[in-house]
Design a protein around this motif. Structure first.
Motif, PDB file in Angstrom:
ATOM      1  N   SER A 110      -8.562  -0.170  35.851  1.00  0.00           N
ATOM      2  CA  SER A 110      -9.238  -0.697  34.671  1.00  0.00           C
ATOM      3  C   SER A 110      -8.836  -2.129  34.344  1.00  0.00           C
ATOM      4  O   SER A 110      -9.541  -2.824  33.611  1.00  0.00           O
ATOM      5  N   THR A 111      -7.703  -2.595  34.905  1.00  0.00           N
ATOM      6  CA  THR A 111      -7.242  -3.962  34.636  1.00  0.00           C
ATOM      7  C   THR A 111      -7.708  -4.958  35.687  1.00  0.00           C
ATOM      8  O   THR A 111      -7.487  -6.167  35.527  1.00  0.00           O
ATOM      9  N   LEU A 112      -8.335  -4.482  36.747  1.00  0.00           N
ATOM     10  CA  LEU A 112      -8.704  -5.363  37.849  1.00  0.00           C
ATOM     11  C   LEU A 112      -9.948  -6.181  37.514  1.00  0.00           C
ATOM     12  O   LEU A 112     -10.894  -5.657  36.906  1.00  0.00           O
ATOM     13  N   PRO A 113      -9.977  -7.446  37.943  1.00  0.00           N
ATOM     14  CA  PRO A 113     -11.194  -8.246  37.732  1.00  0.00           C
ATOM     15  C   PRO A 113     -12.370  -7.729  38.564  1.00  0.00           C
ATOM     16  O   PRO A 113     -13.515  -7.753  38.118  1.00  0.00           O
ATOM     17  N   LYS A 114     -12.075  -7.266  39.782  1.00  0.00           N
ATOM     18  CA  LYS A 114     -13.093  -6.657  40.637  1.00  0.00           C
ATOM     19  C   LYS A 114     -12.841  -5.159  40.655  1.00  0.00           C
ATOM     20  O   LYS A 114     -11.872  -4.685  41.243  1.00  0.00           O
ATOM     21  N   LYS A 115     -13.698  -4.409  40.005  1.00  0.00           N
ATOM     22  CA  LYS A 115     -13.457  -2.982  39.833  1.00  0.00           C
ATOM     23  C   LYS A 115     -14.163  -2.179  40.926  1.00  0.00           C
ATOM     24  O   LYS A 115     -15.385  -2.219  41.049  1.00  0.00           O
ATOM     25  N   PRO A 116     -13.389  -1.436  41.715  1.00  0.00           N
ATOM     26  CA  PRO A 116     -13.972  -0.656  42.817  1.00  0.00           C
ATOM     27  C   PRO A 116     -14.582   0.652  42.329  1.00  0.00           C
ATOM     28  O   PRO A 116     -14.326   1.102  41.207  1.00  0.00           O
ATOM     29  N   ARG A 117     -15.398   1.245  43.167  1.00  0.00           N
ATOM     30  CA  ARG A 117     -15.850   2.616  42.920  1.00  0.00           C
ATOM     31  C   ARG A 117     -14.647   3.535  43.101  1.00  0.00           C
ATOM     32  O   ARG A 117     -13.823   3.346  44.004  1.00  0.00           O
ATOM     33  N   PHE A 118     -14.539   4.541  42.247  1.00  0.00           N
ATOM     34  CA  PHE A 118     -13.426   5.483  42.304  1.00  0.00           C
ATOM     35  C   PHE A 118     -13.952   6.852  42.698  1.00  0.00           C
ATOM     36  O   PHE A 118     -14.758   7.447  41.975  1.00  0.00           O
ATOM     37  N   ILE A 119     -13.507   7.348  43.865  1.00  0.00           N
ATOM     38  CA  ILE A 119     -13.909   8.673  44.337  1.00  0.00           C
ATOM     39  C   ILE A 119     -12.690   9.582  44.256  1.00  0.00           C
ATOM     40  O   ILE A 119     -11.690   9.364  44.956  1.00  0.00           O
ATOM     41  N   HIS A 218     -23.265   5.587  48.151  1.00  0.00           N
ATOM     42  CA  HIS A 218     -24.351   6.017  47.269  1.00  0.00           C
ATOM     43  C   HIS A 218     -24.656   4.961  46.210  1.00  0.00           C
ATOM     44  O   HIS A 218     -23.834   4.666  45.346  1.00  0.00           O
ATOM     45  N   GLN A 219     -25.829   4.333  46.283  1.00  0.00           N
ATOM     46  CA  GLN A 219     -26.268   3.289  45.357  1.00  0.00           C
ATOM     47  C   GLN A 219     -25.249   2.151  45.265  1.00  0.00           C
ATOM     48  O   GLN A 219     -25.137   1.478  44.247  1.00  0.00           O
ATOM     49  N   PHE A 220     -24.527   1.949  46.344  1.00  0.00           N
ATOM     50  CA  PHE A 220     -23.416   0.994  46.271  1.00  0.00           C
ATOM     51  C   PHE A 220     -23.885  -0.439  46.084  1.00  0.00           C
ATOM     52  O   PHE A 220     -23.245  -1.218  45.399  1.00  0.00           O
ATOM     53  N   GLU A 221     -25.021  -0.803  46.692  1.00  0.00           N
ATOM     54  CA  GLU A 221     -25.489  -2.182  46.607  1.00  0.00           C
ATOM     55  C   GLU A 221     -25.741  -2.615  45.171  1.00  0.00           C
ATOM     56  O   GLU A 221     -25.451  -3.732  44.776  1.00  0.00           O
ATOM     57  N   GLU A 317     -28.860  14.459  45.457  1.00  0.00           N
ATOM     58  CA  GLU A 317     -28.549  13.111  44.992  1.00  0.00           C
ATOM     59  C   GLU A 317     -27.757  12.279  46.000  1.00  0.00           C
ATOM     60  O   GLU A 317     -27.957  11.070  46.097  1.00  0.00           O
ATOM     61  N   LEU A 318     -26.872  12.924  46.744  1.00  0.00           N
ATOM     62  CA  LEU A 318     -26.067  12.182  47.727  1.00  0.00           C
ATOM     63  C   LEU A 318     -26.689  12.195  49.112  1.00  0.00           C
ATOM     64  O   LEU A 318     -26.339  11.382  49.968  1.00  0.00           O
ATOM     65  N   GLY A 319     -27.564  13.169  49.355  1.00  0.00           N
ATOM     66  CA  GLY A 319     -28.110  13.336  50.696  1.00  0.00           C
ATOM     67  C   GLY A 319     -27.190  14.130  51.593  1.00  0.00           C
ATOM     68  O   GLY A 319     -27.279  14.074  52.826  1.00  0.00           O
ATOM     69  N   TYR A 320     -26.291  14.912  50.976  1.00  0.00           N
ATOM     70  CA  TYR A 320     -25.351  15.737  51.748  1.00  0.00           C
ATOM     71  C   TYR A 320     -26.096  16.841  52.491  1.00  0.00           C
ATOM     72  O   TYR A 320     -27.005  17.480  51.943  1.00  0.00           O
ATOM     73  N   VAL A 321     -25.710  17.050  53.746  1.00  0.00           N
ATOM     74  CA  VAL A 321     -26.323  18.088  54.578  1.00  0.00           C
ATOM     75  C   VAL A 321     -25.309  19.153  54.973  1.00  0.00           C
ATOM     76  O   VAL A 321     -25.549  20.350  54.845  1.00  0.00           O
ATOM     77  N   GLY A 322     -24.155  18.712  55.451  1.00  0.00           N
ATOM     78  CA  GLY A 322     -23.190  19.649  56.027  1.00  0.00           C
ATOM     79  C   GLY A 322     -23.556  19.897  57.473  1.00  0.00           C
ATOM     80  O   GLY A 322     -23.955  21.002  57.853  1.00  0.00           O
ATOM     81  N   HIS A 323     -23.455  18.847  58.279  1.00  0.00           N
ATOM     82  CA  HIS A 323     -23.992  18.892  59.640  1.00  0.00           C
ATOM     83  C   HIS A 323     -23.246  19.853  60.568  1.00  0.00           C
ATOM     84  O   HIS A 323     -23.816  20.346  61.541  1.00  0.00           O
ATOM     85  N   VAL A 324     -21.977  20.108  60.297  1.00  0.00           N
ATOM     86  CA  VAL A 324     -21.213  21.001  61.172  1.00  0.00           C
ATOM     87  C   VAL A 324     -21.436  22.442  60.729  1.00  0.00           C
ATOM     88  O   VAL A 324     -21.057  22.839  59.625  1.00  0.00           O
TER      89      VAL A 324
END
Length: 340
Positions: A110-119, A218-221, A317-324
């Protein structure tokens, strides 16, 4: 893209690094506590030499603020999976890493100037609050309690660029967490007396990696995540009975299938009451420092109560398949363990 990865030396972390090796444009800052963790992380790359170029080791723990800040430098995405993972122990041990570590990580972000996505990598055990009120979660289920509270902490955070992945029972190649316990449990006579249980939501580790990878992009751009999202992830085949899971999973890595529980089984209350009584005997320390695999209250809770997951939203929403598929995962295990 640059990732900051915590828990990279664990079962899921190693597989995720291997999964990422297909994309040469991704670089990783990986938090590691020791030289042993370093090797686990670097050897997870298909090409160790290439891995040393794309993976930068940050020495420290999730509670080490300086190390965490270094790992976050210029990161586009944080994948947080570092956790104490075991079905026994004292809650304070889990609280320090699973809750306090997560809290500090969010605070620094929360203190960073460039805030990353948090997973945030959560677990089906976070559904503990479906069975106990959040202000009365039991200390005898320390892992489940810590994941429930940590997930709740992330959800309540004012930081909005967050995706929570609630994963099912992880299985697959290189499993040094669940598989050894199930193998020991299959040899325990108490396994034969296991009552009828809820079906399990299981998740092949490669499918888990697929979900994490999709969450990174996901919608990262446009960087538009309107609210903290929770996605439940399980294999595409859906739920499975615990005895069927034991049979194919343990059977795939041994020369014989484990025995199945007796047709006539004791009631849950009898098994639960017996284990509860044993855990209450102070000098045994049962459930705190030692246990028979799968035979303490936290393990039984995950079988006796409904912890099923539903991955419909992740697929939509994510396009998850579970390919294996389950069969592919079984054949992969047989080739690895039985040299087929």
């Amino acid at each position: 893209m640059k990732l900051f990865l915590t828990g990279g030396s664990g079962f899921l972390g190693r597989n995720f690094i291997k999964y990422l090796s297909r994309d040469k444009q991704i670089t990783i800052n990986a938090l590691a506590r020791s030289s042993i963790s370093d090797e686990y992380i670097l050897n997870a790359c298909n090409d160790v030499e290439d891995g040393r170029k794309r993976v930068r080791i940050i020495r420290g723990s999730i509670n080490d603020e300086a190390a965490v800040r270094e790992g976050l430098n210029e990161a586009d995405v944080v994948v947080h999976m570092a956790a104490v993972v075991q079905p026994w122990g004292y809650f304070t041990e889990f609280e320090k890493v699973n809750i306090q570590g997560t809290s500090q990580l969010l605070s620094i972000i929360s203190t960073l100037p460039k805030k990353p996505r948090f997973i945030y990598i959560s677990s089906f055990t976070a559904l503990l609050s479906n069975h106990y009120s959040k202000d009365a979660l039991p200390d005898w289920a320390p892992y489940s309690k810590s994941k429930c509270l940590a997930e709740n902490l992330v959800l309540k955070s004012t930081y909005s660029n967050v995706i929570i992945l609630r994963l099912g029972w992880l299985w697959g190649n290189d499993d040094n967490v669940l598989l050894p316990k199930l193998k020991n449990l299959s040899k325990n006579p108490l396994w034969l007396f296991t009552p009828e249980c809820w079906e399990l939501s299981i998740l092949h580790v490669t499918n888990a990696c697929e979900a994490i990878f999709l969450s990174c992009f996901h919608q990262f751009e446009t960087n538009q995540v309107e609210e903290n999202k929770v996605y439940e992830i399980e294999d595409s085949e859906g739920k499975i009975k615990v005895e069927d899971f034991m049979e194919f999973y343990v059977g795939a890595v041994s020369n014989a299938n484990p025995p199945r529980p007796f047709t006539i089984r004791p009631p849950k209350w009898l098994i639960w009451g017996s284990i509860t009584f044993i855990e209450w005997i102070p000098f045994l320390g049962y459930g705190k420092r030692w246990m028979f695999d799968g035979c303490n209250r936290e393990s039984l809770l995950c079988l006796f109560q409904d912890f099923r997951l539903y991955s419909d939203n992740a697929k939509k929403e994510l396009g998850y398949v579970g390919h294996v598929s389950r069969e592919q995962g079984i054949q992969e295990l047989k080739r690895m363990y039985l040299n087929e």
